[in-house]
Write an enzyme that holds these catalytic residues in place. Sequence first.
Site, PDB file in Angstrom:
ATOM      1  N   ARG A   1       0.846  -1.195   0.000  1.00 25.32           N
ATOM      2  CA  ARG A   1       0.000   0.000   0.000  1.00 25.32           C
ATOM      3  C   ARG A   1       0.877   1.239   0.000  1.00 25.32           C
ATOM      4  O   ARG A   1       1.812   1.354   0.801  1.00 25.32           O
ATOM      5  CB  ARG A   1      -0.872  -0.008   1.249  1.00 25.32           C
ATOM      6  CG  ARG A   1      -1.989   1.032   1.238  1.00 25.32           C
ATOM      7  CD  ARG A   1      -2.765   0.943   2.519  1.00 25.32           C
ATOM      8  NE  ARG A   1      -4.045   1.614   2.466  1.00 25.32           N
ATOM      9  CZ  ARG A   1      -4.652   2.097   3.537  1.00 25.32           C
ATOM     10  NH1 ARG A   1      -4.091   1.993   4.735  1.00 25.32           N
ATOM     11  NH2 ARG A   1      -5.817   2.695   3.428  1.00 25.32           N
TER      12      ARG A   1
ATOM     13  N   ASP B   1     -13.779  -1.992   6.227  1.00 22.22           N
ATOM     14  CA  ASP B   1     -12.848  -1.021   6.825  1.00 22.22           C
ATOM     15  C   ASP B   1     -12.812  -1.127   8.355  1.00 22.22           C
ATOM     16  O   ASP B   1     -12.323  -0.228   9.032  1.00 22.22           O
ATOM     17  CB  ASP B   1     -13.154   0.425   6.395  1.00 22.22           C
ATOM     18  CG  ASP B   1     -12.017   1.377   6.754  1.00 22.22           C
ATOM     19  OD1 ASP B   1     -10.852   0.953   6.721  1.00 22.22           O
ATOM     20  OD2 ASP B   1     -12.293   2.539   7.109  1.00 22.22           O
TER      21      ASP B   1
ATOM     22  N   ASN C   1      -9.832   6.455  12.846  1.00 22.15           N
ATOM     23  CA  ASN C   1      -9.981   7.919  12.744  1.00 22.15           C
ATOM     24  C   ASN C   1     -11.403   8.410  12.572  1.00 22.15           C
ATOM     25  O   ASN C   1     -11.596   9.528  12.095  1.00 22.15           O
ATOM     26  CB  ASN C   1      -9.132   8.475  11.581  1.00 22.15           C
ATOM     27  CG  ASN C   1      -7.665   8.306  11.852  1.00 22.15           C
ATOM     28  OD1 ASN C   1      -7.188   8.660  12.922  1.00 22.15           O
ATOM     29  ND2 ASN C   1      -6.946   7.721  10.912  1.00 22.15           N
TER      30      ASN C   1
HETATM   31  C1  0GY Z   1      -8.694   3.370   6.053  1.00 17.56           C
HETATM   32  C2  0GY Z   1      -8.664   4.793   6.247  1.00 17.56           C
HETATM   33  C3  0GY Z   1      -7.893   5.527   7.093  1.00 17.56           C
HETATM   34  C4  0GY Z   1      -6.713   5.081   7.762  1.00 17.56           C
HETATM   35  C5  0GY Z   1      -5.807   4.226   7.286  1.00 17.56           C
HETATM   36  O1  0GY Z   1      -3.819   3.091   7.323  1.00 17.56           O
HETATM   37  C6  0GY Z   1      -4.530   3.885   7.915  1.00 17.56           C
HETATM   38  O2  0GY Z   1      -4.211   4.411   8.976  1.00 17.56           O
HETATM   39  O3  0GY Z   1      -6.026   3.612   6.151  1.00 17.56           O
HETATM   40  C7  0GY Z   1      -8.281   6.937   7.275  1.00 17.56           C
HETATM   41  O4  0GY Z   1      -7.953   7.520   8.328  1.00 17.56           O
HETATM   42  O5  0GY Z   1      -8.938   7.518   6.373  1.00 17.56           O
HETATM   43  O6  0GY Z   1      -8.780   2.924   4.926  1.00 17.56           O
HETATM   44  O7  0GY Z   1      -8.621   2.614   7.009  1.00 17.56           O
END
Ligand code: 0GY
Length: 315
Positions: free
Chosen positions: A133, A266, A271
């Site tokens: 990613r 998800d 967050n």
């Molecule tokens: C998601 C979205 C978020 C966070 C992350 O890796 C992560 O910390 O992806 C976000 O804060 O929008 O896809 O989990």
Amino acid sequence: MNAAVKPVTGPFEKTKGWLDWFDQPSKPRFSLPPGSVDAHCHVFGPGAEFPFAPERKYTPCDASKAQLFGLRDHLGFARNVVVQATCHGADNSAMVDALRGSGGKARGVATVRREVSDAELKRLHQAGVRGVRFNFVKRLVDFTPKDELIEIAGRIVEHDWHVVVYFEAADLPELIDFFTALPTTVVVDHMGRPDVTKPVDGPEFARFLKFMDDYENVWCKATCPERLSVSGPPALNGEQHAYRDVVPFARKVVEEFPDRVLWGTDWPHPNLKGHMPDDGLLVDFIPEIATAPDLQEQLLVDNPMRLYWPDEKRG
Ligand code: 0GY
């Protein structure tokens, strides 16, 4: 879901205002097709066992593999794709531990740096990792030079992995040349985060659709209504269906690119501050965006199986 899967507090103080995941999700009314894959979810820690990265931008609550697998079974999924979250940086141990503990029912998407050895890439592959990613969301990560990312992308080709990209809609124009230079399948998280207060046929989303139209190696996840929605879930706005404003966007990508879309919960929803979704209601969102059985089968079974378990029979 079993009461034993309630969130636990780790030794880290989690980011203030950040909600714990919803621990009593409803049973979905929508019956998932057999063999459905939750193709976007995470594990967090537990922090005492798998410490969070020093460079992280948030500290989550713990969300263990056992809790993830409990949710999988409760909702009716057969498999998971566990995506490395930024709070664990490039230490993929918690994610790999989840893959190893899944009995082959989970694949992973890792975060690696250019220093990663060939032996480590091989080890990750053996554990079930099938992608890396690249995150461009500034509130989540510090900048990584593009030449480093291109170098990593070049090295994963031999494992037949793909690249998952996460970015804000406004940043697509400056990233597009980079994305199209990648030598792998590219999977865009959350439809490139459209502003759902803008029209679905407006210029911003048209740009994203054109990107997918022009490049057949680009896939996307029709995910995260809870993150993108402004109207919110039914409990807050009294509407019959949850996340109504996201439906036209997700339906559009599912109908225009039925063989290049994925869906995931998800969980545990990093967050989120306004509300924490009931994952059962999120599953009930699926027939709103994939309105026919053949579209549901592609979104939930055929496409994720092709990308993550290409050699296996479904189920
Ligand atoms: C998601 C979205 C978020 C966070 C992350 O890796 C992560 O910390 O992806 C976000 O804060 O929008 O896809 O989990």
